[in-house]
Structures are given as structure tokens and as C-alpha cells.
Design an enzyme around this catalytic site. Sequence first.
Site, PDB file in Angstrom:
ATOM      1  N   GLU A   1       0.790  -0.686  -0.060  1.00 47.11           N
ATOM      2  CA  GLU A   1       0.177  -0.022   0.050  1.00 47.11           C
ATOM      3  C   GLU A   1       0.677   1.310   0.236  1.00 47.11           C
ATOM      4  OE1 GLU A   1      -1.695   1.000   3.852  1.00 47.11           O
ATOM      5  OE2 GLU A   1      -3.586   2.466   2.656  1.00 47.11           O
TER       6      GLU A   1
ATOM      7  N   ASP B   1      -5.963   2.267  -1.141  1.00 44.08           N
ATOM      8  CA  ASP B   1      -6.086   3.564  -0.411  1.00 44.08           C
ATOM      9  C   ASP B   1      -6.522   4.590  -0.648  1.00 44.08           C
ATOM     10  OD1 ASP B   1      -6.135   4.168   3.457  1.00 44.08           O
ATOM     11  OD2 ASP B   1      -6.628   5.212   1.726  1.00 44.08           O
TER      12      ASP B   1
ATOM     13  N   GLN C   1      -9.257   0.875   0.779  1.00 46.26           N
ATOM     14  CA  GLN C   1      -9.641   1.294   2.214  1.00 46.26           C
ATOM     15  C   GLN C   1     -10.165   3.231   1.359  1.00 46.26           C
ATOM     16  OE1 GLN C   1      -6.102   0.927   3.578  1.00 46.26           O
ATOM     17  NE2 GLN C   1      -6.763  -0.628   5.178  1.00 46.26           N
TER      18      GLN C   1
ATOM     19  N   GLU D   1     -11.515   3.100   6.296  1.00 48.21           N
ATOM     20  CA  GLU D   1     -10.291   2.949   7.677  1.00 48.21           C
ATOM     21  C   GLU D   1      -9.747   4.349   7.650  1.00 48.21           C
ATOM     22  OE1 GLU D   1      -6.353   2.949   6.200  1.00 48.21           O
ATOM     23  OE2 GLU D   1      -5.457   1.625   7.682  1.00 48.21           O
TER      24      GLU D   1
HETATM   25  O1  LIG Z   1      -2.223   3.596   7.010  1.00 45.34           O
HETATM   26  C1  LIG Z   1      -2.725   2.551   6.050  1.00 45.34           C
HETATM   27  O2  LIG Z   1      -3.732   3.706   5.434  1.00 45.34           O
HETATM   28  C2  LIG Z   1      -3.540   1.824   6.114  1.00 45.34           C
HETATM   29  O3  LIG Z   1      -4.005   0.715   6.111  1.00 45.34           O
HETATM   30  C3  LIG Z   1      -2.483   0.446   6.994  1.00 45.34           C
HETATM   31  O4  LIG Z   1      -1.768  -0.285   7.183  1.00 45.34           O
HETATM   32  C4  LIG Z   1      -1.524   1.354   8.370  1.00 45.34           C
HETATM   33  O5  LIG Z   1      -0.429   2.510   8.560  1.00 45.34           O
HETATM   34 MG   LIG Z   2      -5.050   2.188   4.272  1.00 46.43          MG
END
Ligand SMILES: O=C(O)C(=O)[C@H](O)CO
Ligand SMILES: [Mg+2]
Length: 262
Positions: free
Chosen positions: A137, A172, A198, A234
Site C-alpha cells: 500500500e 487506499d 480502503q 479506515e
Molecule cells: O495507514 C494505512 O492506511 C494502512 O492501511 C496501514 O495498514 C497502517 O498504517
Molecule cells: Mg490504508
Amino acid sequence: MLFPEHDFLDRFGAAAKAGFRGVEYLFPYAYRLEDLAGCLREAGLEQVLFNLPPGNWEAGERGLASLPGREAEFQASVAEALRYAEALDCPRIHAMAGLLPERADRETVEAHHHTYLKNLRFAAGEAAKAGRDLLIEPINQRDMPGYFLSRQADAIKVIDEVGADNLRLQFDVYHCQIMDGDLISHMERQFHAIGHVQIAGVPERHEPDLGEVCYPEVLARLDSLGYTGWVGCEYRPAGNTWAGLGWGQAYGLSTDTTTRGH
Ligand SMILES: O=C(O)C(=O)[C@H](O)CO
Ligand SMILES: [Mg+2]
């Protein structure tokens, strides 16, 4: 990150009452496997994702995967993560890349890159033997200054260089907006590599309906691309988690306070 109003092991029941069907968290290692498995079972939830051990988190470490000289520790972290993934029936694990030292010179960056590729090849191979995916990520430099992987294009390049079918992108949206923007184009171009998504509001990392990202459009496009994976929430609730879930009613979540009975 959600339901901080509850002790960690009580958050599973709260998540189920709110309508979530799966959970993810950073690290399971402070808890007994049987306790985590029991929480999942009692709440009827799937374990969707968690991270490999990150090194000394309290001391500021943010992953081991790119750190030269820490390969043995990284390999042990893969075994520990896969042990938990087996017990929790978790299909995917995330390997955090780690931090570059300040003012890293070209030779140092190249050493980190070489170590990263070597470690990811090892970890993807071990995960494949267990029938699981390994995720990487890109994380933004504001939240994690010095993090080794921050740009979408770099992540895709690493995935291509490693060449493992089960090495996938943890997309993300929050980090992508901060570092690269152009969210839907990135999602479309990288869709083949996306193993998990995410979301969080930008820039405060609160609920997705707070901030500059039009998530209804982003999520609709994700659906139209044929995404069948999970979307992890998240984010840090701006206030009470339940009060902030209104955005999720369109996706089957509940803000019904009567279900709060927990
Ligand atoms: O920080 C994030 O966005 C995450 O998904 C990591 O797994 C944790 O810091
Ligand atoms: Mg993340």
C-alpha cells in the site's frame, strides 16, 4: 479505527450491530488467537485483512519489508502473520514497507528497493503456499514521513517487478488523494492489481462524507469496474462512531441507536 468507544475485543459486536460483515485492523498480535476467533464467530464476521508485524511500532518503525539487514526478522514476521491468517481464515495480509532514513542518498534508496523486492518475493511465495494474497500500500508522506512507498505508480512498478500473481495493491483512496489525486483514473488504470480498497475523508481522515472526496461517485465507479472485494472504512470517527455512520446507510450500515445495545 472505528468504535474506539469500546475495548478492542468488544468492537467486533458493535461492528456487526452496525451492519458490517467483515473487519480489518492493524495488528492482531497483542491478542490471543482464540479470543479473536471467538469474537469473529460470535459476531458472525469475516476477517478481511491485517498487517504483518511492523517492527517496533512504538519506537516509530513502520514496517520491515524494505529494511536492509532486517531480512530474518521480516521472514519471521511473515510466518507469524500467516499463523494468524490461518487461525482467523483471513485471505489477505499487508506488508508495510518501512521508513527510509532522513536524507537517504541514492545508494540507500537502491538498497531499500533491492531488499523490498527480495522480501516481497519471499513473502508472496509463502503466502501463495497458504492460499493467501500479499498486499502493498502506498502511504502518504504527511501521515508517514519517510515511508518507503507513497506513490501509486511506484506500487504498480513493484508489483510488476516482483511478478507474483498473489501480490496485490491495497488501494487506499485517502492516501491516493493526498499523494496523487486523480482518483478514478488511478482506480481504473490499476484495477487489475487491486486486492483491497480502503476509504476515509480527506484531509482529516474522518468519515468518507466529510472532506473533498465524492465517495458516492468513487464507489459507484468501483462497482461499475466489477470490483467484488472489500472496502475497508479506515477512518477516525469525527465524533461518536454510530452518529457518523449516516453515510453508510446507502451501503447497508445502520445508525439505529436501538441496536447500540452492547
Ligand atoms: O495507514 C494505512 O492506511 C494502512 O492501511 C496501514 O495498514 C497502517 O498504517
Ligand atoms: Mg490504508
